[in-house]
Design a protein around this motif. Structure first.
Motif, PDB file in Angstrom:
ATOM      1  N   ALA A 149       9.752  -6.743 -18.869  1.00 60.86           N
ATOM      2  CA  ALA A 149       9.032  -5.760 -18.522  1.00 60.86           C
ATOM      3  C   ALA A 149       7.666  -6.315 -17.554  1.00 60.86           C
ATOM      4  CB  ALA A 149       8.775  -4.761 -19.500  1.00 60.86           C
ATOM      5  N   ARG A 150       6.726  -7.156 -18.220  1.00 60.30           N
ATOM      6  CA  ARG A 150       5.312  -7.123 -18.046  1.00 60.30           C
ATOM      7  C   ARG A 150       5.554  -7.978 -16.570  1.00 60.30           C
ATOM      8  NH1 ARG A 150       3.749  -8.779 -23.233  1.00 60.30           N
ATOM      9  NH2 ARG A 150       2.193  -7.055 -24.012  1.00 60.30           N
ATOM     10  N   ASP A 151       6.286  -8.691 -16.714  1.00 61.25           N
ATOM     11  CA  ASP A 151       6.416  -9.491 -15.133  1.00 61.25           C
ATOM     12  C   ASP A 151       6.564  -9.037 -14.069  1.00 61.25           C
ATOM     13  OD1 ASP A 151       6.086 -12.535 -16.739  1.00 61.25           O
ATOM     14  OD2 ASP A 151       8.086 -12.638 -17.165  1.00 61.25           O
ATOM     15  N   LYS A 152       7.287  -7.420 -14.201  1.00 58.24           N
ATOM     16  CA  LYS A 152       7.583  -6.699 -13.287  1.00 58.24           C
ATOM     17  C   LYS A 152       6.767  -5.915 -13.112  1.00 58.24           C
ATOM     18  CE  LYS A 152      12.937  -7.465 -13.538  1.00 58.24           C
ATOM     19  NZ  LYS A 152      13.746  -6.964 -13.867  1.00 58.24           N
ATOM     20  N   GLY A 153       5.649  -6.315 -14.256  1.00 54.48           N
ATOM     21  CA  GLY A 153       4.529  -4.773 -14.517  1.00 54.48           C
ATOM     22  C   GLY A 153       4.937  -3.899 -14.058  1.00 54.48           C
ATOM     23  N   ILE A 154       6.324  -3.626 -15.457  1.00 52.46           N
ATOM     24  CA  ILE A 154       6.655  -2.313 -15.639  1.00 52.46           C
ATOM     25  C   ILE A 154       5.631  -1.542 -17.289  1.00 52.46           C
ATOM     26  CG2 ILE A 154       8.514  -0.874 -16.603  1.00 52.46           C
ATOM     27  CD1 ILE A 154      10.542  -3.346 -15.665  1.00 52.46           C
ATOM     28  N   LEU A 155       5.082  -3.070 -17.792  1.00 54.41           N
ATOM     29  CA  LEU A 155       4.069  -2.658 -19.241  1.00 54.41           C
ATOM     30  C   LEU A 155       2.350  -3.109 -18.771  1.00 54.41           C
ATOM     31  CD1 LEU A 155       6.893  -3.594 -22.036  1.00 54.41           C
ATOM     32  CD2 LEU A 155       5.463  -1.553 -20.948  1.00 54.41           C
ATOM     33  N   GLY A 156       1.987  -2.478 -18.799  1.00 54.40           N
ATOM     34  CA  GLY A 156       0.546  -2.858 -18.767  1.00 54.40           C
ATOM     35  C   GLY A 156      -0.099  -2.741 -17.430  1.00 54.40           C
ATOM     36  N   ARG A 157      -0.826  -3.705 -16.905  1.00 51.70           N
ATOM     37  CA  ARG A 157      -1.516  -3.485 -15.391  1.00 51.70           C
ATOM     38  C   ARG A 157      -0.007  -4.334 -14.709  1.00 51.70           C
ATOM     39  NH1 ARG A 157      -7.686  -4.814 -15.592  1.00 51.70           N
ATOM     40  NH2 ARG A 157      -8.686  -2.570 -16.951  1.00 51.70           N
ATOM     41  N   PRO A 158      -0.416  -4.024 -13.780  1.00 49.89           N
ATOM     42  CA  PRO A 158       0.702  -4.675 -12.823  1.00 49.89           C
ATOM     43  C   PRO A 158       0.655  -5.522 -12.519  1.00 49.89           C
ATOM     44  CG  PRO A 158      -0.010  -2.005 -12.309  1.00 49.89           C
ATOM     45  CD  PRO A 158      -0.605  -1.920 -12.749  1.00 49.89           C
ATOM     46  N   LYS A 159       1.323  -6.530 -11.622  1.00 54.49           N
ATOM     47  CA  LYS A 159       0.647  -8.314 -12.189  1.00 54.49           C
ATOM     48  C   LYS A 159       0.268  -8.197 -10.291  1.00 54.49           C
ATOM     49  CE  LYS A 159       2.700 -12.634 -12.592  1.00 54.49           C
ATOM     50  NZ  LYS A 159       3.768 -13.664 -12.478  1.00 54.49           N
ATOM     51  N   ILE A 160      -1.556  -8.590 -10.429  1.00 51.80           N
ATOM     52  CA  ILE A 160      -1.160  -9.059  -8.729  1.00 51.80           C
ATOM     53  C   ILE A 160      -0.978  -9.711  -8.059  1.00 51.80           C
ATOM     54  CG2 ILE A 160      -3.830  -8.484  -8.130  1.00 51.80           C
ATOM     55  CD1 ILE A 160      -4.930  -6.965 -10.321  1.00 51.80           C
ATOM     56  N   THR A 161      -0.783 -10.408  -6.839  1.00 48.94           N
ATOM     57  CA  THR A 161      -0.674 -11.432  -6.593  1.00 48.94           C
ATOM     58  C   THR A 161      -1.809 -10.937  -5.410  1.00 48.94           C
ATOM     59  OG1 THR A 161       1.587 -10.084  -5.272  1.00 48.94           O
ATOM     60  CG2 THR A 161       1.731 -11.296  -7.676  1.00 48.94           C
ATOM     61  N   PHE A 162      -1.609 -12.200  -4.202  1.00 50.34           N
ATOM     62  CA  PHE A 162      -2.029 -11.759  -3.028  1.00 50.34           C
ATOM     63  C   PHE A 162      -1.313 -10.870  -1.652  1.00 50.34           C
ATOM     64  CE2 PHE A 162      -2.111 -13.058   2.077  1.00 50.34           C
ATOM     65  CZ  PHE A 162      -3.213 -12.736   1.748  1.00 50.34           C
ATOM     66  N   ASN A 163       0.482 -10.590  -2.646  1.00 52.67           N
ATOM     67  CA  ASN A 163       0.741 -10.200  -1.725  1.00 52.67           C
ATOM     68  C   ASN A 163       0.638  -8.224  -1.590  1.00 52.67           C
ATOM     69  OD1 ASN A 163       1.902 -11.402   0.629  1.00 52.67           O
ATOM     70  ND2 ASN A 163       3.528 -11.978  -0.983  1.00 52.67           N
ATOM     71  N   SER A 164       0.474  -8.435  -3.211  1.00 56.34           N
ATOM     72  CA  SER A 164       0.158  -6.741  -3.633  1.00 56.34           C
ATOM     73  C   SER A 164      -1.185  -6.133  -3.198  1.00 56.34           C
ATOM     74  CB  SER A 164       0.267  -7.490  -5.248  1.00 56.34           C
ATOM     75  OG  SER A 164      -0.953  -7.407  -5.481  1.00 56.34           O
ATOM     76  N   LEU A 165      -2.106  -7.656  -3.042  1.00 51.71           N
ATOM     77  CA  LEU A 165      -3.566  -6.754  -2.346  1.00 51.71           C
ATOM     78  C   LEU A 165      -3.457  -5.618  -1.231  1.00 51.71           C
ATOM     79  CD1 LEU A 165      -5.539 -10.284  -2.067  1.00 51.71           C
ATOM     80  CD2 LEU A 165      -5.523  -8.638  -4.723  1.00 51.71           C
ATOM     81  N   SER A 166      -5.052  -4.985  -0.792  1.00 48.64           N
ATOM     82  CA  SER A 166      -5.204  -4.736  -0.390  1.00 48.64           C
ATOM     83  C   SER A 166      -5.006  -5.202   1.256  1.00 48.64           C
ATOM     84  CB  SER A 166      -5.989  -3.298   0.149  1.00 48.64           C
ATOM     85  OG  SER A 166      -7.139  -3.877  -0.499  1.00 48.64           O
ATOM     86  N   LYS A 167      -5.323  -4.537   2.127  1.00 55.14           N
ATOM     87  CA  LYS A 167      -6.044  -4.608   3.518  1.00 55.14           C
ATOM     88  C   LYS A 167      -6.338  -4.994   3.525  1.00 55.14           C
ATOM     89  CE  LYS A 167      -1.903  -2.508   7.159  1.00 55.14           C
ATOM     90  NZ  LYS A 167      -1.624  -1.766   8.105  1.00 55.14           N
ATOM     91  N   ASP A 195     -13.209  -7.117  -6.502  1.00 55.39           N
ATOM     92  CA  ASP A 195     -12.949  -6.479  -6.699  1.00 55.39           C
ATOM     93  C   ASP A 195     -12.451  -7.063  -8.062  1.00 55.39           C
ATOM     94  OD1 ASP A 195     -13.472  -4.533  -8.580  1.00 55.39           O
ATOM     95  OD2 ASP A 195     -11.874  -3.347  -7.928  1.00 55.39           O
ATOM     96  N   LEU A 196     -11.787  -8.670  -8.329  1.00 53.40           N
ATOM     97  CA  LEU A 196     -10.932  -9.322  -8.970  1.00 53.40           C
ATOM     98  C   LEU A 196     -11.483  -9.583 -10.471  1.00 53.40           C
ATOM     99  CD1 LEU A 196      -8.525 -10.877  -6.248  1.00 53.40           C
ATOM    100  CD2 LEU A 196      -8.161  -9.103  -7.528  1.00 53.40           C
ATOM    101  N   LYS A 197     -10.925 -10.209 -11.104  1.00 57.06           N
ATOM    102  CA  LYS A 197     -10.689 -11.184 -12.169  1.00 57.06           C
ATOM    103  C   LYS A 197     -11.165 -12.731 -12.118  1.00 57.06           C
ATOM    104  CE  LYS A 197     -10.333  -7.299 -16.151  1.00 57.06           C
ATOM    105  NZ  LYS A 197     -11.599  -6.937 -15.655  1.00 57.06           N
ATOM    106  N   LYS A 198     -12.120 -13.337 -13.174  1.00 60.55           N
ATOM    107  CA  LYS A 198     -11.945 -14.721 -12.594  1.00 60.55           C
ATOM    108  C   LYS A 198     -10.481 -15.675 -12.320  1.00 60.55           C
ATOM    109  CE  LYS A 198     -14.045 -18.859 -13.804  1.00 60.55           C
ATOM    110  NZ  LYS A 198     -14.776 -19.901 -15.207  1.00 60.55           N
ATOM    111  N   ASN A 199      -9.826 -15.424 -13.477  1.00 60.11           N
ATOM    112  CA  ASN A 199      -8.063 -15.666 -13.648  1.00 60.11           C
ATOM    113  C   ASN A 199      -7.751 -15.340 -11.914  1.00 60.11           C
ATOM    114  OD1 ASN A 199      -9.199 -17.226 -15.832  1.00 60.11           O
ATOM    115  ND2 ASN A 199      -7.780 -16.054 -17.278  1.00 60.11           N
ATOM    116  N   THR A 200      -6.884 -13.686 -11.650  1.00 63.23           N
ATOM    117  CA  THR A 200      -6.729 -13.440 -10.953  1.00 63.23           C
ATOM    118  C   THR A 200      -6.820 -13.857  -9.454  1.00 63.23           C
ATOM    119  OG1 THR A 200      -6.007 -11.683 -12.635  1.00 63.23           O
ATOM    120  CG2 THR A 200      -6.033 -11.032 -10.362  1.00 63.23           C
ATOM    121  N   PHE A 201      -8.053 -13.687  -9.566  1.00 58.83           N
ATOM    122  CA  PHE A 201      -9.001 -14.556  -7.897  1.00 58.83           C
ATOM    123  C   PHE A 201      -8.226 -16.348  -8.271  1.00 58.83           C
ATOM    124  CE2 PHE A 201     -11.942 -17.564  -6.586  1.00 58.83           C
ATOM    125  CZ  PHE A 201     -11.703 -17.046  -5.043  1.00 58.83           C
ATOM    126  N   TYR A 202      -8.159 -16.797  -8.750  1.00 56.01           N
ATOM    127  CA  TYR A 202      -7.740 -17.839  -8.295  1.00 56.01           C
ATOM    128  C   TYR A 202      -6.193 -18.181  -8.378  1.00 56.01           C
ATOM    129  CZ  TYR A 202     -12.078 -20.601  -9.382  1.00 56.01           C
ATOM    130  OH  TYR A 202     -13.366 -20.706  -9.226  1.00 56.01           O
TER     131      TYR A 202
END
Length: 212
Positions: A149-167, A195-202
């Motif tokens: 569920a976490r991997d799918k973003g059902i629990l907790g914050r949705p998993k952020i990927t490059f494709n999920s970023l805003s334009k 507006d990303l955290k360090k780990n998410t940024f990398y």
């Protein structure tokens, strides 16, 4: 007047939110008085339960204790065996497990003497082991379900990927990526702009580089 043997019931559900009605109704239908029905609403991992401990102080030799299923007594393999033997052999009461009454009625084993004790030990070990393994499987399935569920973003914050970023975020990356690589802007400045955290940024940058 001598002591009159009693029918006693023990009911357990794992949490305060779970319903006891099914077990409770079954005990009343057996003719057990309400005052002799002991109810705990907590986990069966150990035997530190207030109503269970009260029931053990209350029970006497010759009394008959009804339990809906073996895992209502507890879910700890060694503990279930120990408690069963304490009630039936030290307190000298009897236990009936309703969902397996033909097998788990301690009166039948007592009638068989020493051979009955041996058979009872074997059956107890087998079913308690099965109950313990089932508890472990449930915990494993829960952990796996939470991870999925976490991997799918059902629990907790949705998993952020490059494709999920805003334009806008993608535009910032494509615009400033080369400047960052040339060390004209710092990583801190870059991920603050996004507006990303360090780990998410990398992680996002790595995905972007793989798409180039």
């Amino acid at each position: 007047m001598g002591y009159e043997n009693k029918k006693i019931a023990y009911i357990r559900v794992s949490s305060k939110d779970q319903n006891i009605e099914r077990q409770y109704k079954k005990m009343l239908e057996l003719g057990i008085e309400e005052r002799l029905i002991f109810i705990d609403k907590q986990t069966g991992k150990d035997f530190e339960r207030p109503e269970y401990k009260l029931m053990k102080r209350f029970i006497r030799e010759g009394d008959l204790l009804y339990i809906d299923s073996l895992d209502r007594l507890g879910r700890n393999y060694d503990g279930v065996i120990s408690e069963w033997k304490h009630i039936t052999r030290e307190l000298k009461a009897d236990i009936i497990v309703l969902d397996n009454e033909s097998l788990f009625d301690s009166r039948k084993f007592k009638e068989m003497g020493d051979m009955g004790k041996l058979m009872e030990d074997q059956f107890l070990s087998l079913l308690s082991y099965v109950a313990d393994q089932e508890r472990k499987k449930i915990k494993q399935r829960q952990a796996e379900g939470i991870a999925i569920a976490r991997d799918k973003g059902i629990l907790g914050r949705p998993k952020i990927t490059f494709n999920s970023l805003s334009k806008e975020q993608k535009h910032i990356i494509t615009t400033y990526y080369n400047s960052w690589k040339r060390k004209e802007i710092t990583a801190v400045k870059f991920y603050e702009m996004l507006d990303l955290k360090k780990n998410t940024f990398y992680k996002v940058i790595k995905q972007y580089e793989e798409s180039l």
